[in-house]
Design a protein around this motif. Structure first.
Motif, short mmCIF file in Angstrom:
data_model
loop_
_atom_site.label_atom_id
_atom_site.label_comp_id
_atom_site.label_asym_id
_atom_site.label_seq_id
_atom_site.Cartn_x
_atom_site.Cartn_y
_atom_site.Cartn_z
N LEU A 100 0.74 -1.31 -0.03
CA LEU A 100 -0.20 0.44 0.10
C LEU A 100 0.67 1.33 0.02
CD1 LEU A 100 -2.53 -0.92 2.89
CD2 LEU A 100 -2.69 -0.55 0.45
N ASP A 101 0.52 2.00 -1.14
CA ASP A 101 1.25 3.59 -0.68
C ASP A 101 0.54 4.47 0.57
OD1 ASP A 101 2.75 5.24 -1.98
OD2 ASP A 101 1.18 5.57 -3.34
N MET A 102 2.42 4.41 1.16
CA MET A 102 2.03 4.96 2.47
C MET A 102 2.23 7.27 2.33
SD MET A 102 2.66 3.10 4.84
CE MET A 102 1.28 1.84 3.37
N THR A 103 0.73 7.12 1.75
CA THR A 103 0.45 9.31 1.95
C THR A 103 -0.64 9.11 2.41
OG1 THR A 103 -0.37 8.62 -0.51
CG2 THR A 103 1.91 8.59 -0.80
N ILE A 104 -1.26 10.81 2.55
CA ILE A 104 -1.70 11.16 2.95
C ILE A 104 -2.88 10.67 2.33
CG2 ILE A 104 -3.05 13.23 3.96
CD1 ILE A 104 -0.54 14.53 4.62
N GLU A 105 -2.77 10.95 1.16
CA GLU A 105 -3.94 11.15 0.09
C GLU A 105 -5.27 9.03 0.69
OE1 GLU A 105 -2.48 11.79 -3.43
OE2 GLU A 105 -2.87 13.21 -3.26
N ASN A 106 -3.95 8.55 0.50
CA ASN A 106 -3.57 7.21 0.73
C ASN A 106 -4.63 6.39 2.17
OD1 ASN A 106 -4.05 5.30 -0.96
ND2 ASN A 106 -2.61 3.58 -0.92
N ILE A 107 -4.70 7.11 2.65
CA ILE A 107 -5.21 7.13 4.46
C ILE A 107 -6.34 6.30 4.74
CG2 ILE A 107 -6.29 7.96 6.50
CD1 ILE A 107 -4.37 10.09 6.84
N PRO A 108 -7.82 7.08 3.30
CA PRO A 108 -8.69 5.98 3.34
C PRO A 108 -8.43 4.33 3.20
CG PRO A 108 -8.85 8.13 2.06
CD PRO A 108 -7.72 8.05 2.92
N ARG A 109 -7.52 4.27 2.44
CA ARG A 109 -7.34 2.80 2.17
C ARG A 109 -6.24 1.56 2.25
NH1 ARG A 109 -7.03 -1.12 0.63
NH2 ARG A 109 -6.15 -2.67 -1.35
N LEU A 110 -5.83 2.64 3.47
CA LEU A 110 -5.35 2.08 4.55
C LEU A 110 -5.80 1.35 5.70
CD1 LEU A 110 -1.93 4.48 5.42
CD2 LEU A 110 -1.80 1.77 4.38
N LYS A 111 -6.74 2.97 5.80
CA LYS A 111 -7.96 1.85 7.14
C LYS A 111 -8.78 0.87 6.44
CE LYS A 111 -8.71 6.77 9.32
NZ LYS A 111 -9.55 8.26 9.48
N LEU A 142 0.80 13.53 10.23
CA LEU A 142 1.24 14.96 9.60
C LEU A 142 -0.26 15.23 8.22
CD1 LEU A 142 3.71 15.12 7.91
CD2 LEU A 142 3.42 13.66 5.80
N LYS A 143 -1.23 15.01 8.53
CA LYS A 143 -1.89 15.18 7.76
C LYS A 143 -2.90 16.69 8.77
CE LYS A 143 -7.13 14.72 6.32
NZ LYS A 143 -7.99 13.61 5.85
N GLU A 144 -2.99 16.24 10.29
CA GLU A 144 -3.17 17.31 10.79
C GLU A 144 -2.30 18.44 10.86
OE1 GLU A 144 -3.94 17.77 15.69
OE2 GLU A 144 -3.80 15.59 14.91
N ARG A 145 -1.41 18.62 10.87
CA ARG A 145 0.14 19.91 10.83
C ARG A 145 0.03 20.13 9.95
NH1 ARG A 145 3.57 15.68 12.80
NH2 ARG A 145 4.96 15.40 10.68
N SER A 146 -0.93 20.05 8.42
CA SER A 146 -0.70 20.21 6.66
C SER A 146 -1.86 20.84 7.08
CB SER A 146 -0.75 19.47 5.84
OG SER A 146 -1.23 19.44 4.74
#
Length: 474
Positions: A100-111, A142-146
């Protein structure tokens, strides 16, 4: 009215496709060149003509060029196909290796994948899912800081972004790379301003000048500078636990509203075992002048002196707020005196020998648990061995501790070594805890065993100075 041109696709796939088109055009040109060259013969054989040898040499050069272009086109088509497949995987949330891609955009996919694992539907191993769970926590912070940076975005910073001189990194939205320079970036902080990136620093004089110019241009107006120069407390770092609703407050300025939130959590966690460390910085005229530690979970009454100290620097603090007592918990005089002493101290509390002993015991148990986690399947064992191969100079116990604390680590270096490499540690960042061999000076004596130099009696020291005893390193 002239039509607007579509923006150029500068992705690897876009560049590869353009190169393929260019190669195909070059091949067509070579075929045309070969056809024109054949026309020079007028259908006559050239082996007995005056310029026959020259004609054959040119023919051979053109044919070799055509053959070379065909091979290059074949390789380029494979590259385009490979990148298109990676693009398809990326759209589905996977990286080029199938994970799985470890990016903020991919948070839903990780969950989604973690939920599938809990239902027994995931194809990933348990060890991999555990890594995803740890990484998910980091990505959400990281998403929260952004998002905080975007909410507080300064007009000067927005103007620079709109000018197109910087490119935002999708993987880490707080990083903005300078166009025209290789791996030179500024970082968006939670206050909406730019600061120099510690990881992607400028090295040449030209790069430093460009960074300096952008930082000066993004500096806040005088009114904002005066606000930054106020006297306040802020959270430097805190232990967080998203499962229990405790997020990271790092970088937040302490307000009465924040104190109320902490009090609510303090009483909530007081009923449970354990506590969470909070570190506060007292900032005056842009400089840190003091630090306070508070253990969230000791209870509001126990931490009341610290809350009162924090509230003193909040705007419009009512006198009642500073004098009131809390009646929902019993509090002893010793507890108040203990917290008052902790509030006045500069810096953090020094750990006792017992605390250090308990931490060493905890780390040893952590390493043992890490071994057990990777013995469920051959894949887990292979995964652990692959990770350990990156740290051949570390002991087995330390390799396990590194993997447990930072599964994706590729290096583990000390502060001094990192500084030599030009990598700097930010305040609040935590390092991995590992065991380090400690050298102790002392001597052996019959009946006493090994005696440390610090435990030597005055008589022992005299004998050491007179060379009657030799200091050893254990």
């Amino acid at each position: 009215m002239a039509e607007e041109k579509e923006p150029l696709d500068n992705s690897r796939l876009g560049k590869s496709k353009r190169k393929l088109v260019r190669l195909q055009n070059e091949l067509n040109d070579q075929f045309q060149k070969l056809f024109d060259h054949q026309k020079l013969t007028n259908g006559q054989p050239m082996n007995d003509k005056r310029n026959g040898r020259s004609w054959f040499n040119q023919q051979e050069q053109i044919e070799n060029k055509i053959q070379s272009l065909r091979e290059e086109i074949k390789q380029q088509e494979k590259q385009v196909e490979k990148l298109e497949r990676q693009e398809e995987l990326k759209e589905m949330g996977y990286n080029k290796y199938g994970g799985l891609d470890m990016t903020i955009e991919n948070i839903p996919r990780l969950k989604e994948e973690i939920e599938r694992f809990e239902k027994g539907e995931s194809t990933f191993s348990a060890a991999t899912i555990r890594k995803y769970q740890r990484k998910l926590e980091t990505l959400e912070q990281l998403k929260e800081r952004s998002e905080k940076g975007k909410e507080n975005l300064l007009p000067e910073v927005q103007a620079i972004i709109d000018s197109g001189r910087m490119t935002q990194w999708k993987k880490n939205p707080t990083i903005y790379f300078l166009k025209g320079y290789r791996k030179v970036a500024l970082e968006l902080n939670e206050n909406g301003g730019f600061e120099e990136s510690k990881k992607y620093q400028a090295t040449s004089e030209e790069e430093k000048a460009a960074v300096r110019e952008l930082l000066e241009e993004s500096a806040p107006t005088e009114s904002l500078k005066e606000k930054d120069g106020d006297h306040f407390y802020r959270v430097e770092f805190n232990e967080n636990d998203p499962e229990k609703g405790l997020k990271s407050y790092g970088g937040e300025i302490v307000t009465l509203e924040l104190i109320d939130q902490l009090k609510t959590l303090d009483n909530q966690y007081a009923a449970e075992a354990g506590y969470y460390k909070f570190y506060f910085e007292e900032v005056k005229n842009g400089e840190v002048v003091d630090q306070i530690r508070m253990d969230l979970g000791d209870g509001v009454n126990s931490n009341q002196p610290i809350y009162l100290e924090l509230a003193k620097l909040c705007e419009q603090v009512p006198e009642k707020e500073q004098k009131q007592t809390v009646k929902n918990e019993p509090v002893s005089k010793e507890q108040v005196e203990s917290k008052e002493t902790k509030t006045r101290q500069k810096g953090y509390q020094k750990r006792t020998a017992e605390e250090i002993k308990q931490e060493v015991k905890s780390l040893s148990q952590q390493a043992l648990d890490a071994v057990k986690k990777h013995t469920h399947s051959p894949e887990d064992v292979k995964e652990l061995l692959n990770f350990m191969s990156r740290f051949p100079e570390r002991s087995f116990r330390n390799q396990l501790l590194i993997e447990e604390q930072f599964p994706g680590a590729t290096a583990c270096l000390g502060r001094a070594t990192l500084k030599k490499e030009g990598i700097y540690i930010k305040k609040g960042e935590q390092g991995n805890k590992i065991f380090v061999r400690k050298t102790v000076k002392g001597f052996y004596e019959k009946g006493r065993g090994f005696v440390r130099e610090t435990e030597a009696t005055p008589e022992d020291k005299k004998r050491i100075e007179s060379d009657q005893k030799t200091l050893l390193h254990d």
